[in-house]
Design a protein around this motif. Structure first.
Motif, PDB file in Angstrom:
ATOM      1  N   MET A   1       3.529  40.887  70.954  1.00  0.00           N
ATOM      2  CA  MET A   1       2.141  41.336  71.085  1.00  0.00           C
ATOM      3  C   MET A   1       2.025  42.430  72.142  1.00  0.00           C
ATOM      4  O   MET A   1       1.319  43.430  71.947  1.00  0.00           O
ATOM      5  N   LEU A   2       2.730  42.246  73.260  1.00  0.00           N
ATOM      6  CA  LEU A   2       2.699  43.264  74.313  1.00  0.00           C
ATOM      7  C   LEU A   2       3.317  44.574  73.820  1.00  0.00           C
ATOM      8  O   LEU A   2       2.797  45.663  74.096  1.00  0.00           O
TER       9      LEU A   2
ATOM     10  N   ALA B   1       6.663  31.142  71.822  1.00  0.00           N
ATOM     11  CA  ALA B   1       5.454  31.706  72.440  1.00  0.00           C
ATOM     12  C   ALA B   1       5.805  32.931  73.271  1.00  0.00           C
ATOM     13  O   ALA B   1       5.082  33.938  73.244  1.00  0.00           O
ATOM     14  N   ARG B   2       6.911  32.857  74.005  1.00  0.00           N
ATOM     15  CA  ARG B   2       7.326  34.016  74.809  1.00  0.00           C
ATOM     16  C   ARG B   2       7.674  35.197  73.908  1.00  0.00           C
ATOM     17  O   ARG B   2       7.299  36.333  74.186  1.00  0.00           O
TER      18      ARG B   2
ATOM     19  N   GLU C   1       6.578  35.723  70.884  1.00  0.00           N
ATOM     20  CA  GLU C   1       5.336  36.221  70.286  1.00  0.00           C
ATOM     21  C   GLU C   1       4.549  37.051  71.302  1.00  0.00           C
ATOM     22  O   GLU C   1       3.995  38.092  70.966  1.00  0.00           O
ATOM     23  N   ARG C   2       4.520  36.590  72.552  1.00  0.00           N
ATOM     24  CA  ARG C   2       3.826  37.343  73.604  1.00  0.00           C
ATOM     25  C   ARG C   2       4.482  38.714  73.783  1.00  0.00           C
ATOM     26  O   ARG C   2       3.791  39.729  73.898  1.00  0.00           O
ATOM     27  N   GLU C   3       5.814  38.727  73.810  1.00  0.00           N
ATOM     28  CA  GLU C   3       6.521  39.998  73.958  1.00  0.00           C
ATOM     29  C   GLU C   3       6.217  40.930  72.788  1.00  0.00           C
ATOM     30  O   GLU C   3       6.023  42.130  72.974  1.00  0.00           O
TER      31      GLU C   3
END
Length: 166
Positions: free
Chosen positions: A81-82, A74-75, A77-79
């Motif tokens: 996406m950011l 998740a981290r 994927e978040r990175e």
């Protein structure tokens, strides 16, 4: 102790021994076996509970490992996406800048073309006015020069003399 040995009776000893053995057999049949069965069941229950606890502990470790893995994913994927959002933002800014620059260049080119065309129009107008003024001045000069007969003759003679010189 001597008193016990003096009062010892084989009959009493035999009956006591017989009762003791009978009591042991009765206890073995009716008390020891159920007690031992209960103890064994309890022991098996405790072993089962310990195994279940161990399985639960292993499952908990596996769940924690899975949770850690999911959290890392998740981290990441978040990175991603950011990062993608930042890239899109930068691209949008660059596109807006280039579009604004193109619009500015078009406006400058249009303004330059408008200025050039107005300049040509103004120059043409100015030439027309100068030509008109020149004609008016020439007309006035010629009238003044040709107003008298003497001057007309002078002008003709000076033109003829200039023509010969060329």
């Amino acid at each position: 102790m001597e008193k016990l040995i003096e009062q010892f009776s084989f009959g009493l000893f035999f009956w006591q021994l017989l009762l003791f053995v009978g009591l042991v057999l009765l206890l073995k049949k009716f008390a020891w076996k159920p007690i031992l069965d209960a103890v064994e069941k309890r022991e098996e229950g405790i072993k089962g509970a310990l195994e279940s606890a161990e399985k639960a502990r292993l499952e908990m470790q596996n769940l924690q490992a899975d949770n850690q893995k999911l959290l890392k994913e998740a981290r990441a994927e978040r990175e991603d996406m950011l990062k993608e959002a930042r890239e899109i933002k930068n691209k949008m800014i660059e596109d807006a800048k280039s579009e604004a620059q193109e619009q500015a260049n078009k406006m400058i080119a249009q303004a330059t073309a408008a200025i050039e065309s107005e300049k040509k129009v103004a120059m043409a107008e100015l030439k027309g006015q100068v030509a008109g003024l020149s004609l008016e001045i020439a007309e006035k000069v010629v009238r003044r020069e040709l107003s008298s007969k003497d001057r007309q003759e002078e002008l003709v003679e000076s033109m003829l003399s200039e023509a010969k010189l060329n």
